[in-house]
Motif scaffolding. Structure first.
Motif, short mmCIF file in Angstrom:
data_model
loop_
_atom_site.label_atom_id
_atom_site.label_comp_id
_atom_site.label_asym_id
_atom_site.label_seq_id
_atom_site.Cartn_x
_atom_site.Cartn_y
_atom_site.Cartn_z
N GLY A 194 0.81 -1.10 -0.07
CA GLY A 194 0.01 0.09 0.05
C GLY A 194 0.82 1.31 0.00
O GLY A 194 0.19 2.38 -0.23
N ARG A 195 2.00 1.14 0.39
CA ARG A 195 2.91 2.25 0.03
C ARG A 195 3.17 2.87 -1.29
O ARG A 195 3.49 4.02 -1.58
N PHE A 196 2.83 1.64 -2.33
CA PHE A 196 3.23 2.31 -3.42
C PHE A 196 1.92 2.03 -4.37
O PHE A 196 1.65 2.99 -5.38
N LEU A 197 0.94 1.17 -4.07
CA LEU A 197 -0.26 0.79 -4.91
C LEU A 197 -1.52 1.50 -4.28
O LEU A 197 -1.82 1.45 -3.24
N PRO A 198 -2.37 2.05 -4.93
CA PRO A 198 -3.59 2.64 -4.50
C PRO A 198 -4.54 1.66 -4.09
O PRO A 198 -4.37 0.42 -4.59
N GLU A 199 -5.64 1.73 -3.41
CA GLU A 199 -6.61 0.73 -3.28
C GLU A 199 -7.15 -0.15 -4.41
O GLU A 199 -7.02 -1.45 -4.21
N ARG A 200 -7.45 0.57 -5.42
CA ARG A 200 -7.92 -0.15 -6.38
C ARG A 200 -6.86 -1.27 -7.29
O ARG A 200 -7.26 -2.34 -7.43
N ALA A 201 -5.72 -0.99 -7.11
CA ALA A 201 -4.61 -1.82 -7.72
C ALA A 201 -4.23 -2.92 -6.46
O ALA A 201 -4.02 -4.02 -6.81
N LEU A 202 -4.26 -2.66 -5.36
CA LEU A 202 -4.25 -3.63 -4.16
C LEU A 202 -5.47 -4.82 -4.27
O LEU A 202 -5.24 -5.75 -4.33
N LEU A 203 -6.60 -4.16 -4.63
CA LEU A 203 -7.82 -5.12 -4.79
C LEU A 203 -7.74 -5.87 -5.82
O LEU A 203 -7.97 -7.19 -5.85
#
Lengths: 298, 70
Positions: A194-203
């Motif tokens: 999550g330091r690098f990716l927004p929530e939609r990318a994490l999901l």
């Protein structure tokens, strides 16, 4: 072997964890456990061709699932050893249990092809197989023929079965499930990502394995039946023919290794699955008392 | 034009609505399946997941930029 089924079963395991384990078993561990058997062995099954020369297993099924060979990678024993080693190293039950469940899912579902797995390794090196569909990895045919055979046989039904199992538990793919059950079980991994990716990318990353399974099932099926022009029995056909009979497809010789009677395989496999889940459930609390991460979080 | 604060995640990126999610996942699936039928080397456990993440992450950002929206 199974194809997209191995992607779908990761979510099936995630969706069907015992109640006391929900939100506490690492999704990445389930994924890694399910991926390990083929990560360790499959690279040599099809081989690689360099300068016109093939480098790979001379008898793919022996290498992949047999002994001598890398068949031990597809056994519950190997899953237990690796999971046990991880437990001794890190005392992390979230990862240990997840890894073992994922590994068991892969080793047990691979009894369906005509080569099967060594269910009782190391006590026995004989293979256990239901012969549901033909194991089709060959030196000459490679990945393309293997895919065509799988997606022309009950292998396709296997993939669709596991897809339906996951879709029947569709909440496992929702943002809500990810936030409440997946992230809390792997807080450090998701925090770092999550330091690098927004929530939609994490999901998306969480859902990506399901996406990949769905797409590969669709792509290979489309290619096999609408685009490929195989020659079978001297006739050039438009697409590989379907054959949903047992141990199909008919147009390819099913590879096999010495094996037990298929009639005892299903009850044995289901029994072993029950033993794995029962054992994990019984060990959950004692592992929690020894778990360093649980102790740290109080 | 900016999105309301409640629609922002921990990095300040805009969260997608359900409709947008369906669209972008659909775009990812259709393009990946089409590309991989042509080039089967794309069908692996690294490219597949990365394809989805790239489309879902980058697609909305590109559209927002083209629309002048943050």
């Amino acid at each position: 072997m199974s194809w997209a089924a191995h992607q779908f079963e990761v979510y099936a395991v995630q969706a069907h964890l015992p109640k006391k384990m929900r939100g506490k078993v690492s999704f990445w561990a389930i994924w890694l456990g399910d991926s390990t058997p083929d990560l360790l062995s499959k690279f040599w099954v099809y081989g690689i061709t360099i300068g016109g020369r093939r480098y790979g297993a001379s008898v793919p099924q022996q290498w992949h699932r047999g002994w001598p060979g890398m068949g031990f990678t597809h056994t519950l024993f190997a899953g237990l050893v690796i999971a046990g080693a991880f437990w001794l190293w890190r005392r992390n039950r979230a990862f240990t249990v997840g890894y073992l469940l994922g590994y068991a899912a892969h080793a047990l579902t691979d009894v369906n092809d005509s080569v099967g797995t060594m269910l009782l390794f190391p006590f026995s090196t004989i293979n256990w197989t239901l012969e549901t569909w033909a194991y089709a990895a060959t030196k000459s045919g490679g990945k393309y023929l293997d895919a065509a055979a799988y997606y022309s046989s009950l292998g396709l039904v296997m993939d669709l079965f596991w897809m339906v199992v996951v879709l029947g538990s569709w909440r496992v793919l929702t943002r809500e499930h990810w936030r409440t059950s997946v992230v809390p079980a792997d807080p450090h991994v998701w925090s770092w990502l999550g330091r690098f990716l927004p929530e939609r990318a994490l999901l998306a990353l969480y859902r990506a394995t399901f996406f990949y399974g769905l797409c590969r099932m669709t792509a290979w099926s489309t290619w096999s039946h609408l685009i490929a022009r195989p020659e079978i029995d001297g006739v050039t056909r438009r697409g590989y023919p379907f054959d949903l009979s047992w141990t199909g497809p008919y147009w390819l010789e099913a590879r096999s290794l010495p094996h037990v009677s298929p009639y005892i395989v299903l009850p044995a496999t289901l029994g072993l699955l029950a033993v794995v889940y029962w054992s994990a459930s019984r060990l959950w609390e004692p592992m929690g008392r020894r778990d360093r991460t649980v102790a740290t979080e109080g | 034009m900016t999105a309301p604060p409640g629609e922002r995640d921990h990095l300040g990126d805009r969260r997608l609505s359900r409709r947008e999610e369906i669209i972008w996942y659909g775009v990812a699936a259709v393009t990946y399946v089409a590309a991989s039928i042509v080039e089967k080397g794309l069908l692996n456990w690294i490219v597949g997941p990365l394809w989805l993440v790239a489309v879902v992450w980058g697609g909305p950002a590109l559209v927002d930029r083209l629309r002048g929206r943050r």
